[in-house]
Design an enzyme around this catalytic site. Structure first.
Site, PDB file in Angstrom:
ATOM      1  N   CYS A   1     -13.208  -3.543 -60.158  1.00 21.36           N
ATOM      2  CA  CYS A   1     -14.057  -3.098 -60.536  1.00 21.36           C
ATOM      3  C   CYS A   1     -13.946  -1.473 -58.673  1.00 21.36           C
ATOM      4  CB  CYS A   1     -15.351  -3.395 -59.250  1.00 21.36           C
ATOM      5  SG  CYS A   1     -16.005  -5.265 -60.386  1.00 21.36           S
TER       6      CYS A   1
ATOM      7  N   ARG B   1      -9.258  -0.059 -63.153  1.00 24.06           N
ATOM      8  CA  ARG B   1      -9.357  -1.517 -62.032  1.00 24.06           C
ATOM      9  C   ARG B   1     -10.687  -2.516 -63.147  1.00 24.06           C
ATOM     10  NH1 ARG B   1      -8.190  -1.234 -56.692  1.00 24.06           N
ATOM     11  NH2 ARG B   1      -9.967  -2.384 -56.164  1.00 24.06           N
TER      12      ARG B   1
ATOM     13  N   TRP C   1     -15.466  -4.851 -63.729  1.00 22.53           N
ATOM     14  CA  TRP C   1     -14.579  -5.855 -64.234  1.00 22.53           C
ATOM     15  C   TRP C   1     -15.245  -7.159 -64.089  1.00 22.53           C
ATOM     16  CZ3 TRP C   1     -11.855 -10.255 -63.120  1.00 22.53           C
ATOM     17  CH2 TRP C   1     -11.387 -10.946 -63.965  1.00 22.53           C
TER      18      TRP C   1
ATOM     19  N   ASN D   1     -17.728  -4.356 -54.852  1.00 18.77           N
ATOM     20  CA  ASN D   1     -15.946  -4.759 -55.848  1.00 18.77           C
ATOM     21  C   ASN D   1     -16.327  -5.848 -54.893  1.00 18.77           C
ATOM     22  OD1 ASN D   1     -14.041  -5.187 -56.413  1.00 18.77           O
ATOM     23  ND2 ASN D   1     -12.547  -4.329 -55.122  1.00 18.77           N
ATOM     24  N   GLY D   2     -15.525  -7.279 -55.517  1.00 18.48           N
ATOM     25  CA  GLY D   2     -15.534  -8.169 -54.667  1.00 18.48           C
ATOM     26  C   GLY D   2     -16.498  -9.669 -54.925  1.00 18.48           C
TER      27      GLY D   2
ATOM     28  N   GLU E   1       9.016 -12.347 -68.879  1.00 21.67           N
ATOM     29  CA  GLU E   1       8.780 -10.329 -68.627  1.00 21.67           C
ATOM     30  C   GLU E   1       8.076 -10.045 -70.069  1.00 21.67           C
ATOM     31  OE1 GLU E   1       6.833  -9.142 -66.953  1.00 21.67           O
ATOM     32  OE2 GLU E   1       6.971  -7.116 -66.685  1.00 21.67           O
TER      33      GLU E   1
ATOM     34  N   LYS F   1       4.659  -8.745 -71.729  1.00 22.30           N
ATOM     35  CA  LYS F   1       4.162  -7.337 -71.944  1.00 22.30           C
ATOM     36  C   LYS F   1       3.558  -6.938 -73.344  1.00 22.30           C
ATOM     37  CE  LYS F   1       4.216  -6.272 -69.326  1.00 22.30           C
ATOM     38  NZ  LYS F   1       4.411  -5.964 -67.594  1.00 22.30           N
TER      39      LYS F   1
ATOM     40  N   GLU G   1      -0.227  -8.628 -73.313  1.00 22.61           N
ATOM     41  CA  GLU G   1      -1.476  -8.899 -72.508  1.00 22.61           C
ATOM     42  C   GLU G   1      -1.530  -7.580 -73.711  1.00 22.61           C
ATOM     43  OE1 GLU G   1      -0.520  -7.494 -68.565  1.00 22.61           O
ATOM     44  OE2 GLU G   1       1.234  -7.079 -69.002  1.00 22.61           O
TER      45      GLU G   1
ATOM     46  N   HIS H   1      14.597 -28.332 -77.430  1.00 26.33           N
ATOM     47  CA  HIS H   1      13.854 -29.460 -76.645  1.00 26.33           C
ATOM     48  C   HIS H   1      12.880 -28.885 -76.688  1.00 26.33           C
ATOM     49  CE1 HIS H   1      17.275 -30.725 -73.295  1.00 26.33           C
ATOM     50  NE2 HIS H   1      17.217 -29.715 -73.401  1.00 26.33           N
TER      51      HIS H   1
ATOM     52  N   LYS I   1      -6.017  -3.862 -63.475  1.00 27.77           N
ATOM     53  CA  LYS I   1      -4.599  -3.339 -63.040  1.00 27.77           C
ATOM     54  C   LYS I   1      -5.079  -4.229 -61.951  1.00 27.77           C
ATOM     55  CE  LYS I   1      -1.327  -1.380 -62.433  1.00 27.77           C
ATOM     56  NZ  LYS I   1       0.116  -1.845 -63.327  1.00 27.77           N
TER      57      LYS I   1
END
Ligand code: F6R
Length: 610
Positions: free
Chosen positions: A2, A27, A73, A99-100, A483, A487, A490, A506, A605
């Site tokens: 947020c 955010r 968010w 926010n939290g 990575e 990428k 997401e 395997h 983010k």
């Protein structure tokens, strides 16, 4: 997560809040809202992006001088108009943005319900605004005192701004474990979750510390603890330029940030290699040299892409500084009672410097007596301030939700740190000097790879409809495979997995058929022959192969469907080059699938909740 922003001053608050929310949208972007003080508290909230809120508000004829805004968010309660912030108390006296997470919200909610309070939303935040109202109505106290009383009962994390209908000329701000920056300008103050909404107005800021409140009026600001002890704030000047926060002609921040890497890597290196001796110079670690010399073990803690940088650092530190390394997901580390011994050094890696789990891991490691260092991008961020010492990566603001330039800058700095610690301990192995020297040519080599953008668009067009991808690499390229897969998944929502190439046999090999694209990172190093064998195993089973190879390779082009060449450098430095085509591949595939590259669904983010 947020984003929160507040304004008090002589200008019209509304456009400043909207502009600030757009900058904070990285955010969270589930819903947005503003509260404006216009004699009465005026409230606007809307599910969706800040642009949806703007459309909902329409044109506003009356300027207001005080207001606050929030971009959400969702944690507690689905994204909808009602759960959007600001939340207003039942009496209409208080509005609050947050926010939290309020962890004990259920108990508090029950208590308030017993006192006759009813709730509109499913959020934890509404509990806090009602609790403030409760103390205000019950106790004949000021708004500030009511906020303080409520906060003393709250368990959890918060960055909040509160407005009170009865005391309309002030903003009350408080923080615990969620960042708050206050911009100080002549006759006006701007409060926000980070400095991005502030730079257009002032560069003079105060970072609120944990457990502090700020009372802002148009005339003055006062900083105090939540226990009401006046604090002498540290005034700081931020270096951020407004242009760094714009797209600069690119369609997306992600593309701009990919293209910026020759410069961001150069910034991470600047002044850190002595041109005469070739030695690494890291000013941020000078004060902890003795502890580093005595280090017996290094533990990296991080999340997501930063964890991948940590995994690469394990290879670098063990190979070159010969110091044992462990790499931990911060979220696991903090909850599994890890053993921390004398001589352990914990290094937290974080782009934002605000990731809740990484910050909690830092606090825990400090409590257990470790020296804790930070490798952070966010200057003045919570992790940068909580660690004993550290090295900024200087990548500049990263706004695209998918991390790109921060990763290459983290790896650059971690390579330097491996060299630095090896120098101090006298354990540097031959080869490190060449690796450090090779770093200096990386910006030019990255620029050369970025020229293969057109080829990557072709490859992306060919595979944009795939439903799965496999990424395989060995040694230094195993973290790159992870990575690359992260990428892709997401931002394009294609399922992708990264594996050490030899592990394919395997299990994952069962997935290979003519519909499975497999990305091999197969540049020239000591495991080249082995990875060529792995590649052949995929070709034999009709898998489609995209290979990232060293310039001039003649073997793999015979086998693979598509080949992307990167210039050769020291093998330990190659990940800084091989990751670039993988970033571009995921970017183009996501664009071709019409995905929102800079704001992928469900993500934010800065993950400031557990
Ligand atoms: C992936 C990504 C995330 C972050 C993770 C940690 O592209 O951006 O996986 O790497 O949330 O964030 P920081 O580095 O800010 O601690």
């Amino acid at each position: 997560m947020c984003g929160i922003v507040g304004y008090i001053g002589y200008r019209d608050a509304y456009p400043i809040l909207i502009d600030g929310l757009k900058r904070l949208e990285y955010r969270g972007y589930d819903s947005a809202g503003v509260a404006l003080m216009n004699g009465q508290l005026e409230l606007f909230k809307k599910k969706g992006k800040v642009a949806d809120l703007e459309a909902h508000v329409g044109s506003r004829p009356h300027p207001v001088r005080i207001g606050m805004g929030h971009t959400r968010w969702a944690t507690h309660g689905e994204p909808n108009d009602i759960n959007a912030h600001p939340h207003v108390s039942a009496s209409g006296t208080f509005a609050l943005i947050h926010n939290g997470i309020i962890e004990n919200y259920a108990v508090l909610r029950q208590r308030l319900q017993n006192h006759g309070y009813s709730f509109q939303s499913d959020t934890d935040t509404e509990v806090l605004v009602q609790l403030i109202d409760f103390f205000y109505q019950e106790g004949q106290v000021t708004a500030e005192e009511a906020v303080r009383m409520a906060l003393s009962e709250v368990v959890g994390a918060y960055g909040i701004i509160v407005m009170c209908q009865d005391e309309p000329d002030q903003l009350i701000v408080a923080r615990k474990s969620s960042p708050i920056v206050i911009g100080l300008a002549e006759g006006e103050y701007i409060v926000a979750s980070d400095a991005t909404p502030i730079v257009a107005y002032t560069k003079d800021v105060i970072y609120l510390n944990d457990g502090e409140m700020a009372i802002l009026t148009t005339e003055e600001y006062t900083i105090k603890t939540i226990e009401n002890v006046i604090q002498q704030p540290l005034l700081q000047r931020i270096e951020l330029e407004l242009e760094e926060l714009e797209k600069g002609g690119y369609d997306h921040f992600m593309l701009k940030e990919i293209m910026e890497q020759p410069r961001s890597i150069a910034e991470s290196l600047r002044g850190r290699i002595n041109p005469e001796t070739g030695q690494v110079v890291l000013g941020g670690l000078v004060d902890v040299q003795e502890e580093l010399r005595a280090a017996n073990r290094i533990i990296f803690v991080a999340c997501g892409t930063s964890w991948h940088a940590g995994l690469l650092a394990e290879y670098l530190f063990e190979e070159f500084a010969r110091v044992p390394v462990e790499v931990e997901y911060a979220s696991e580390f903090r909850y599994r009672n890890p053993i921390i011994q004398k001589g352990d050094v914990v290094i937290a890696i974080s782009q934002s410097g605000e990731t809740a789990d990484t910050l909690a891991a830092v606090e825990m490691a400090k409590e257990r007596g470790a020296l804790v260092l930070g490798v952070v991008n966010g200057v003045g961020s919570s992790i940068a301030r909580a660690t004993h010492a550290g090295v900024y990566i200087h990548a500049g603001p990263e706004i695209g939700v998918a991390s790109t330039k921060a990763f290459t800058s983290q790896v650059t700095v971690l390579t330097l740190m491996a060299g630095y610690i090896g120098q101090l301990k006298g354990t540097l192995v031959p080869g490190m000097a060449e690796a450090i020297a090779a770093l200096q040519a990386v910006p030019d080599k990255v620029a050369q790879i970025l020229d293969s953008n057109a080829l990557l668009m072709d490859v992306s067009a060919r595979f944009k409809s795939a439903t799965n991808f496999l990424y395989l690499g060995r040694g230094y390229h195993f973290p790159v495979a992870l990575e690359g897969a992260l990428k892709l998944k997401e931002i394009s929502y294609i399922h992708a997995e990264g594996y050490p190439a030899a592990e394919m046999k395997h299990g994952p090999i069962a997935l290979i058929d003519e519909n499975m694209p497999v990305v091999f990172i197969a540049t020239r190093d000591e495991s080249y022959e082995k990875i060529v064998s792995n590649l052949q195993e995929v070709v034999t089973r009709e898998g489609r192969v995209i290979a990232i190879v060293s310039e001039g390779d003649t073997t793999i082009p015979e086998l693979a469907d598509y080949v992307i060449e990167v210039p050769q450098t020291h093998p330990a430095i190659m990940p800084l080059l091989t990751v670039i085509p993988l970033q571009l591949l995921s970017y183009h595939i996501a664009v071709m699938r019409d995905c929102n590259v800079d704001q992928p669904r469900n993500l934010a983010k800065s993950v400031t909740v557990e």
